[in-house]
Design a protein around this motif. Structure first.
Motif, PDB file in Angstrom:
ATOM      1  N   GLN A  79     -36.850  24.011  24.301  1.00 31.19           N
ATOM      2  CA  GLN A  79     -36.985  24.669  25.596  1.00 31.19           C
ATOM      3  C   GLN A  79     -37.902  23.848  26.488  1.00 31.19           C
ATOM      4  O   GLN A  79     -38.791  23.139  26.007  1.00 31.19           O
ATOM      5  N   LEU A  80     -37.624  23.948  27.789  1.00 36.40           N
ATOM      6  CA  LEU A  80     -38.455  23.277  28.785  1.00 36.40           C
ATOM      7  C   LEU A  80     -39.550  24.255  29.183  1.00 36.40           C
ATOM      8  O   LEU A  80     -39.261  25.408  29.512  1.00 36.40           O
ATOM      9  N   VAL A  81     -40.801  23.780  29.145  1.00 35.43           N
ATOM     10  CA  VAL A  81     -41.922  24.660  29.493  1.00 35.43           C
ATOM     11  C   VAL A  81     -42.863  23.933  30.443  1.00 35.43           C
ATOM     12  O   VAL A  81     -42.823  22.700  30.552  1.00 35.43           O
ATOM     13  N   ARG A  82     -43.709  24.708  31.104  1.00 37.09           N
ATOM     14  CA  ARG A  82     -44.716  24.085  31.973  1.00 37.09           C
ATOM     15  C   ARG A  82     -45.820  23.502  31.123  1.00 37.09           C
ATOM     16  O   ARG A  82     -46.257  24.105  30.127  1.00 37.09           O
ATOM     17  N   SER A  83     -46.282  22.359  31.547  1.00 36.70           N
ATOM     18  CA  SER A  83     -47.412  21.755  30.864  1.00 36.70           C
ATOM     19  C   SER A  83     -48.682  22.506  31.280  1.00 36.70           C
ATOM     20  O   SER A  83     -48.862  22.828  32.453  1.00 36.70           O
ATOM     21  N   VAL A  84     -49.519  22.831  30.315  1.00 39.12           N
ATOM     22  CA  VAL A  84     -50.765  23.554  30.615  1.00 39.12           C
ATOM     23  C   VAL A  84     -51.924  22.884  29.894  1.00 39.12           C
ATOM     24  O   VAL A  84     -51.716  22.113  28.952  1.00 39.12           O
ATOM     25  N   GLU A  85     -53.125  23.216  30.322  1.00 40.70           N
ATOM     26  CA  GLU A  85     -54.314  22.817  29.559  1.00 40.70           C
ATOM     27  C   GLU A  85     -54.651  24.007  28.665  1.00 40.70           C
ATOM     28  O   GLU A  85     -55.106  25.049  29.132  1.00 40.70           O
ATOM     29  N   ILE A  86     -54.369  23.829  27.386  1.00 42.75           N
ATOM     30  CA  ILE A  86     -54.521  24.956  26.455  1.00 42.75           C
ATOM     31  C   ILE A  86     -55.997  25.361  26.320  1.00 42.75           C
ATOM     32  O   ILE A  86     -56.874  24.511  26.155  1.00 42.75           O
ATOM     33  N   VAL A  87     -56.268  26.644  26.422  1.00 44.60           N
ATOM     34  CA  VAL A  87     -57.608  27.173  26.133  1.00 44.60           C
ATOM     35  C   VAL A  87     -57.732  27.186  24.606  1.00 44.60           C
ATOM     36  O   VAL A  87     -56.825  27.674  23.926  1.00 44.60           O
TER      37      VAL A  87
END
Ligand code: 5GP
Length: 253
Positions: A79-87
């Motif tokens: 799946q295509l997902v938004r890149s995030v800065e994981i907490v």
């Protein structure tokens, strides 16, 4: 297809650079691990089921206004997902006592809690994801007070949504884990639900029989994990009747 750049490989997923900036391709593996990867197996088809189930939950959450990373499913395993800065926190919400809470506090598994209880663990495999308090989170700067307010609100909204969806198909949502990440807009950021929501990260019990339909089937050797996940998908109407078998191999790279 051109070889894609692998960004990260975890226990159950691989992340590749996405086609556009700010996107990531999330590949669901068949690997199952438990007890901080001390127990391992390959469960053929698990990745396909979790890809579909996570899509189902994230899409439903978006429909009720709970922001999350899901953009679209690409194929059986990706799946295509938004890149995030994981907490760096695992956010656990519990409706009934089970697992480490039962062990830690001596409460019988299945005891209904007076209200949903939210716990935080520091995401660090080497340390075994230890339970931490908001004092640790603030002191070590893992999340701000505003982040924590947003995390609590997201966690409880996910809990209400998932509990209802599961209840409608005769499944009790005992507990679950989510992860959240930051997306930036200039100097500001907001938090969205990331990672995955699947039977790998929830405890799901049949309401009538108490049968476990989640990763505890693997952790505790209670039967066939794929059968359990397939039952969840079937009840939710997630795998269409004429879908290819979940064991069909999928080529990547
Ligand atoms: P417990 O703390 O009782 O082991 O887990 C509570 C809930 O969070 C369970 O639904 C469990 O599946 C989920 N959970 C806790 N830690 C992890 C983790 O590292 N990975 C995944 N996938 N789920 C987790």
């Amino acid at each position: 297809m051109a070889r894609r750049k692998k960004i990260y490989e975890g226990k159950a997923k691989i992340l590749y650079e996405g086609p556009e900036p700010g996107t990531i391709v999330q590949y669901f593996k068949d690997d199952a691990t438990a007890f901080n990867a001390e127990k391992k197996a390959v469960i053929e088809g698990k990745g396909v089921l979790n890809n579909r189930l996570s899509e189902f939950f994230m899409t439903g959450l978006a429909q009720i206004g709970v922001p999350n990373h899901f953009i679209k499913r690409l194929n059986m395993r990706e799946q295509l997902v938004r890149s995030v800065e994981i907490v760096p926190l695992e956010i656990i919400v519990r409706n009934y006592a089970a697992g480490t809470m039962s062990k830690r506090l001596g409460i019988e598994e299945g005891t209904q809690l007076p209200r949903p209880i939210v716990e935080y663990c520091y995401k660090d495999d080497a340390l075994g994801d230890p339970l931490v308090t908001e004092e640790h989170i603030a002191a070590f700067g893992w999340a701000s007070q505003q982040d924590m307010d947003d995390i609590l609100s997201l966690a409880l909204r996910v809990n209400d949504f998932l509990s209802g969806v599961m209840m409608a198909v005769g499944i009790r949502l005992v507990d679950f884990k989510i992860e959240v990440g930051r997306v930036f807009d200039g100097d500001f950021h907001r938090l969205i639900v990331a990672d995955e929501i699947s039977p790998d990260s929830c405890r799901l019990w049949d309401i009538d029989t108490g049968q476990k339909l989640d990763k505890d089937v693997f952790r505790r050797d209670l039967g066939d994990l794929k059968d359990a996940y397939t039952e969840v998908a079937r009840r939710l109407g997630v795998m269409p009747k004429n879908a290819p078998p979940v064991t069909k191999p999928t080529l990547i790279n």
